[in-house]
Design a protein around this motif. Structure first.
Motif, short mmCIF file in Angstrom:
data_model
loop_
_atom_site.label_atom_id
_atom_site.label_comp_id
_atom_site.label_asym_id
_atom_site.label_seq_id
_atom_site.Cartn_x
_atom_site.Cartn_y
_atom_site.Cartn_z
N UNK A 1 5.37 -46.80 11.75
CA UNK A 1 4.61 -47.78 12.50
C UNK A 1 5.36 -49.09 12.61
N UNK A 2 6.67 -49.01 12.69
CA UNK A 2 7.46 -50.24 12.77
C UNK A 2 7.22 -51.00 14.07
N UNK A 3 6.67 -50.34 15.11
CA UNK A 3 6.35 -51.03 16.36
C UNK A 3 5.12 -51.92 16.22
N UNK A 4 4.40 -51.78 15.12
CA UNK A 4 3.18 -52.55 14.90
C UNK A 4 3.53 -53.88 14.24
N UNK A 5 3.11 -54.99 14.84
CA UNK A 5 3.36 -56.29 14.20
C UNK A 5 2.79 -56.33 12.78
N UNK A 6 3.44 -57.08 11.93
CA UNK A 6 3.11 -57.15 10.51
C UNK A 6 1.61 -57.37 10.25
N UNK A 7 0.97 -58.27 11.00
CA UNK A 7 -0.43 -58.61 10.71
C UNK A 7 -1.40 -57.46 10.95
N UNK A 8 -0.95 -56.39 11.62
CA UNK A 8 -1.82 -55.25 11.91
C UNK A 8 -1.49 -54.01 11.08
N UNK A 9 -0.49 -54.04 10.27
CA UNK A 9 0.00 -52.82 9.60
C UNK A 9 -0.98 -52.20 8.62
N UNK A 10 -1.96 -52.90 8.14
CA UNK A 10 -2.93 -52.32 7.21
C UNK A 10 -4.14 -51.70 7.89
N UNK A 11 -4.19 -51.76 9.20
CA UNK A 11 -5.35 -51.26 9.93
C UNK A 11 -5.36 -49.74 10.02
N UNK A 12 -6.56 -49.18 10.17
CA UNK A 12 -6.69 -47.75 10.42
C UNK A 12 -6.26 -47.48 11.87
N UNK A 13 -5.86 -46.24 12.13
CA UNK A 13 -5.41 -45.89 13.48
C UNK A 13 -6.09 -44.62 13.95
N UNK A 14 -6.11 -44.43 15.26
CA UNK A 14 -6.69 -43.23 15.87
C UNK A 14 -6.17 -43.11 17.29
N UNK A 15 -6.36 -41.93 17.86
CA UNK A 15 -6.09 -41.69 19.28
C UNK A 15 -7.40 -41.26 19.92
N UNK A 16 -7.64 -41.69 21.13
CA UNK A 16 -8.82 -41.25 21.87
C UNK A 16 -8.68 -39.77 22.23
N UNK A 17 -9.83 -39.10 22.43
CA UNK A 17 -9.82 -37.75 22.96
C UNK A 17 -9.49 -36.69 21.92
N UNK A 18 -9.18 -35.49 22.45
CA UNK A 18 -8.90 -34.36 21.58
C UNK A 18 -7.59 -33.66 21.93
N UNK A 19 -6.67 -34.39 22.50
CA UNK A 19 -5.36 -33.84 22.80
C UNK A 19 -4.47 -34.92 23.40
N UNK A 20 -3.16 -34.68 23.46
CA UNK A 20 -2.22 -35.69 23.94
C UNK A 20 -2.50 -36.20 25.36
N UNK A 21 -2.82 -35.32 26.29
CA UNK A 21 -3.04 -35.76 27.68
C UNK A 21 -4.27 -36.67 27.77
#
Length: 129
Positions: free
Chosen positions: A1-21
């Motif tokens: 997650x190096x693309x994430x600025x330092x102040x956000x690195x402790x946050x939880x993450x998710x992707x919308x939907x149920x597949x890549x598309x």
């Protein structure tokens, strides 16, 4: 997650939907400011609280933006109204489209019931990477 600025690195993450598309399609709507709401089943592990910030991932699992929950409510599937469907930003943004799309989505997960309880969340876009 190096693309994430330092102040956000402790946050939880998710992707919308149920597949890549679908993840990429919904993420695009968020980044363009069209999608400002989402819903999930009440037993989803990614339940949110107002003020909580999240890292949103694209279909490849790469971090793309930060959103902040502004409102969380619980409603049965049939209680979702046209305003919420519009804020979800999908298709023609109408309630009929929303109901059909979500019947299919939750059906793919084996969870759909007409009386199912949903966590309905509104959010705002904070930052795009």
């Amino acid at each position: 997650m190096s693309a994430v600025p330092e102040q956000y690195r402790g946050l939880r993450s998710f992707a919308f939907g149920d597949g890549p598309a679908l993840a990429d399609e919904l993420l695009d709507l968020v980044i363009r400011g069209v999608k400002t709401a989402t819903c999930s089943t009440e037993d989803e592990p990614n339940t949110s609280t107002p003020g909580e910030r999240w890292i949103v991932l694209d279909g490849r699992g790469e971090p793309r933006c930060i959103i902040e929950s502004t409102e969380v409510s619980y409603r049965r599937f049939g209680e979702v109204d046209a305003a919420f469907a519009f804020d979800e930003g999908e298709g023609d943004r109408g309630l009929d489209y929303w109901r059909n799309a979500h019947r299919n989505y939750f059906g793919r997960q084996g969870k759909f019931r007409e009386d199912m309880m949903l966590m309905c969340e509104r959010f705002r876009l904070i930052e795009v990477f």
